[in-house]
Motif scaffolding. Structure first.
Motif, PDB file in Angstrom:
ATOM      1  N   SER A  73      72.003 105.745  75.059  1.00 41.37           N
ATOM      2  CA  SER A  73      71.788 104.396  75.578  1.00 41.37           C
ATOM      3  C   SER A  73      72.898 103.446  75.142  1.00 41.37           C
ATOM      4  CB  SER A  73      70.433 103.858  75.097  1.00 41.37           C
ATOM      5  OG  SER A  73      69.378 104.685  75.523  1.00 41.37           O
ATOM      6  N   GLU A  74      73.364 103.621  73.895  1.00 37.45           N
ATOM      7  CA  GLU A  74      74.393 102.741  73.332  1.00 37.45           C
ATOM      8  C   GLU A  74      75.731 103.474  73.257  1.00 37.45           C
ATOM      9  OE1 GLU A  74      73.694  99.649  72.729  1.00 37.45           O
ATOM     10  OE2 GLU A  74      71.521  99.833  73.023  1.00 37.45           O
ATOM     11  N   GLU A  75      76.807 102.746  73.553  1.00 39.10           N
ATOM     12  CA  GLU A  75      78.141 103.336  73.485  1.00 39.10           C
ATOM     13  C   GLU A  75      78.501 103.732  72.056  1.00 39.10           C
ATOM     14  OE1 GLU A  75      81.306 101.416  75.502  1.00 39.10           O
ATOM     15  OE2 GLU A  75      80.103 100.864  77.245  1.00 39.10           O
ATOM     16  N   THR A  76      77.930 103.032  71.078  1.00 37.35           N
ATOM     17  CA  THR A  76      78.208 103.361  69.675  1.00 37.35           C
ATOM     18  C   THR A  76      77.651 104.734  69.288  1.00 37.35           C
ATOM     19  OG1 THR A  76      76.207 102.144  69.050  1.00 37.35           O
ATOM     20  CG2 THR A  76      78.300 100.953  68.941  1.00 37.35           C
ATOM     21  N   SER A  77      76.694 105.238  70.080  1.00 40.16           N
ATOM     22  CA  SER A  77      76.102 106.548  69.780  1.00 40.16           C
ATOM     23  C   SER A  77      76.948 107.697  70.305  1.00 40.16           C
ATOM     24  CB  SER A  77      74.696 106.640  70.392  1.00 40.16           C
ATOM     25  OG  SER A  77      73.854 105.614  69.914  1.00 40.16           O
ATOM     26  N   TYR A  78      77.912 107.384  71.164  1.00 40.54           N
ATOM     27  CA  TYR A  78      78.716 108.428  71.807  1.00 40.54           C
ATOM     28  C   TYR A  78      79.417 109.315  70.783  1.00 40.54           C
ATOM     29  CZ  TYR A  78      82.158 110.596  74.913  1.00 40.54           C
ATOM     30  OH  TYR A  78      82.925 111.507  75.605  1.00 40.54           O
ATOM     31  N   SER A  79      80.189 108.684  69.894  1.00 39.23           N
ATOM     32  CA  SER A  79      80.962 109.448  68.909  1.00 39.23           C
ATOM     33  C   SER A  79      80.054 110.187  67.933  1.00 39.23           C
ATOM     34  CB  SER A  79      81.909 108.521  68.149  1.00 39.23           C
ATOM     35  OG  SER A  79      81.178 107.483  67.504  1.00 39.23           O
ATOM     36  N   LYS A  80      78.908 109.599  67.596  1.00 44.20           N
ATOM     37  CA  LYS A  80      77.977 110.241  66.668  1.00 44.20           C
ATOM     38  C   LYS A  80      77.393 111.513  67.273  1.00 44.20           C
ATOM     39  CE  LYS A  80      76.700 105.790  64.625  1.00 44.20           C
ATOM     40  NZ  LYS A  80      75.634 104.789  64.452  1.00 44.20           N
ATOM     41  N   ILE A 102      76.310 111.616  78.018  1.00 44.17           N
ATOM     42  CA  ILE A 102      76.212 110.833  79.249  1.00 44.17           C
ATOM     43  C   ILE A 102      75.606 109.468  78.939  1.00 44.17           C
ATOM     44  CG2 ILE A 102      75.340 110.792  81.614  1.00 44.17           C
ATOM     45  CD1 ILE A 102      77.262 113.119  80.975  1.00 44.17           C
ATOM     46  N   LEU A 103      76.267 108.433  79.448  1.00 43.91           N
ATOM     47  CA  LEU A 103      75.762 107.060  79.324  1.00 43.91           C
ATOM     48  C   LEU A 103      75.293 106.607  80.704  1.00 43.91           C
ATOM     49  CD1 LEU A 103      78.708 105.853  77.136  1.00 43.91           C
ATOM     50  CD2 LEU A 103      76.343 105.772  76.379  1.00 43.91           C
ATOM     51  N   PRO A 104      74.001 106.767  81.018  1.00 42.79           N
ATOM     52  CA  PRO A 104      73.500 106.446  82.364  1.00 42.79           C
ATOM     53  C   PRO A 104      73.783 105.014  82.802  1.00 42.79           C
ATOM     54  CG  PRO A 104      71.843 107.651  81.112  1.00 42.79           C
ATOM     55  CD  PRO A 104      72.926 107.281  80.159  1.00 42.79           C
ATOM     56  N   ASP A 105      73.664 104.062  81.887  1.00 42.83           N
ATOM     57  CA  ASP A 105      73.892 102.662  82.269  1.00 42.83           C
ATOM     58  C   ASP A 105      75.338 102.433  82.668  1.00 42.83           C
ATOM     59  OD1 ASP A 105      71.267 102.109  81.740  1.00 42.83           O
ATOM     60  OD2 ASP A 105      71.621 101.438  79.689  1.00 42.83           O
ATOM     61  N   ARG A 106      76.280 103.030  81.927  1.00 43.14           N
ATOM     62  CA  ARG A 106      77.689 102.841  82.249  1.00 43.14           C
ATOM     63  C   ARG A 106      78.034 103.520  83.574  1.00 43.14           C
ATOM     64  NH1 ARG A 106      82.290 104.710  78.040  1.00 43.14           N
ATOM     65  NH2 ARG A 106      81.752 106.774  78.858  1.00 43.14           N
ATOM     66  N   ILE A 107      77.474 104.710  83.779  1.00 47.37           N
ATOM     67  CA  ILE A 107      77.724 105.416  85.036  1.00 47.37           C
ATOM     68  C   ILE A 107      77.165 104.624  86.217  1.00 47.37           C
ATOM     69  CG2 ILE A 107      77.128 107.489  86.362  1.00 47.37           C
ATOM     70  CD1 ILE A 107      77.221 109.052  83.752  1.00 47.37           C
ATOM     71  N   GLY A 108      75.961 104.059  86.020  1.00 49.05           N
ATOM     72  CA  GLY A 108      75.342 103.274  87.090  1.00 49.05           C
ATOM     73  C   GLY A 108      76.159 102.046  87.438  1.00 49.05           C
ATOM     74  N   GLY A 109      76.643 101.343  86.411  1.00 51.53           N
ATOM     75  CA  GLY A 109      77.450 100.155  86.656  1.00 51.53           C
ATOM     76  C   GLY A 109      78.765 100.490  87.330  1.00 51.53           C
TER      77      GLY A 109
END
Length: 340
Positions: free
Chosen positions: A212-219, A229-236
């Motif tokens: 949900s959060e971009e900060t979680s990507y690297s973790k 996958i970041l659904p919100d970013r893909i949707g935007g």
């Protein structure tokens, strides 16, 4: 489909309830007009007679009222006994059938290998399952909310009821034999825990995680996820693309229509196309003339992609090609090369 035995029991329960309702109506009307009771007393007498609790009557009964009471008692013994037996049998059989269904499903999961595990059956999990179904890919769903699963019981989806954070639940879903895990839980923390557990159990597992959060990507990537996958970013991004290049995006969307007969693109491992002892090129396969499909992409053994590869590109073992075609051409490709 719903179990026909349970459906039969439900119809019997409805019949029993209807008979009880008719019995109560007859009792109330009988005591009202035969014994001359007021409505409340008539209802009270009907209830204590049908239930045989042994309370005394409201007023002394005359001969016609006694005859009616005898009839009501004998009738109620049959109807109430029937209703109790049907309801009890339904409850017992429902529990037994659910246990049998669960054991049968677990046995089916135990026989699976190279399957996909979907953790969480929310919006993203359902969409993933729908896509996998369209491509006939075997998968197992892990969901802890039984009400969510009950809504889809008619679709006979393979599932494990429990928390995906529990290693025992992951093992029950066959994670040690699985090829891919998709964790689509609503909480990034839960997804992170699932990724850590899954990677520890199966080092070769392909893990795809929602965030949900971009900060979680690297973790999540550090924890062992192959893709995040970041659904919100893909949707935007998709909505903005519909403004910038609407026709192109609409065309791309039409290429990914879900449905077994509406697949326009396919990824094929070269080992499925020919005997790789003698390496061939894209030109040698002649897919265009044989099936009508066009090779639009190539993935080499190191994972690098090449868009619109040359005809002399060598199809070495371990590589993939991406083909584009109409649904009937994709079906023909699978048929000609006997691709499952």
């Amino acid at each position: 489909m719903k179990n026909p035995l349970l459906k039969l029991y439900r119809s019997k329960i409805y019949t029993a309830i209807l008979l009880l309702g008719i019995l109560l109506c007859i009792g109330v009307l009988g005591y009202r007009f035969i014994a001359g009771y007021v409505w409340l007393d008539a209802f009270y007498m009907t209830v204590i007679t049908v239930t045989t609790v042994g309370f005394a009557e409201v007023n002394p009964l005359d001969t016609p009222s006694k005859v009616f009471t005898i009839f009501l008692i004998l009738t109620s013994v049959v109807i109430v006994g029937y209703a109790i037996s049907i309801i009890t049998e339904y409850i017992l059989n429902r529990n037994n059938l659910e246990d049998i269904k669960q054991r049968k499903m677990l046995k089916k999961i135990e026989e699976m290998s190279n399957h996909i595990i979907i953790c969480g059956f929310g919006r993203n999990g359902k969409q993933a399952a729908k896509k996998l179904q369209s491509y006939n890919k075997p998968f197992v769903i892990i969901e802890q909310d039984k009400e969510v699963l009950d809504k889809f019981q008619d679709e006979d989806l393979p599932f494990v009821l429990g928390n995906a954070n529990d290693d025992e639940i992951l093992l029950e879903a066959g994670i040690s034999r699985a090829a891919t895990l998709i964790t689509a839980l609503p909480s990034d923390a839960d997804n992170l825990f699932v990724v850590l557990s899954a990677r520890q159990i199966n080092a070769k597992l392909n893990i795809i995680s929602r965030a949900s959060e971009e900060t979680s990507y690297s973790k999540l990537k550090l924890a062992g996820a192959n893709n995040v996958i970041l659904p919100d970013r893909i949707g935007g991004d998709h909505m903005a693309s519909l403004v910038v290049t609407p026709d192109l995006i609409e065309f791309i969307d039409n290429l990914s229509i879900v449905g077994e007969r509406n697949v326009n693109m396919a990824e094929v491992q070269v080992e499925q196309l020919y005997n790789t002892k003698d390496v061939k090129t894209i030109k040698d396969l002649d897919l265009r003339n044989k099936t009508g499909c066009t090779v639009i992409g190539f993935k080499n053994i190191t994972g690098e992609y090449l868009v619109n590869p040359e005809a002399d590109t060598k199809l070495v073992p371990g590589s993939y090609i991406i083909v584009l075609g109409r649904p009937e051409q994709i079906i023909k490709l699978n048929s000609v090369f006997k691709i499952a």
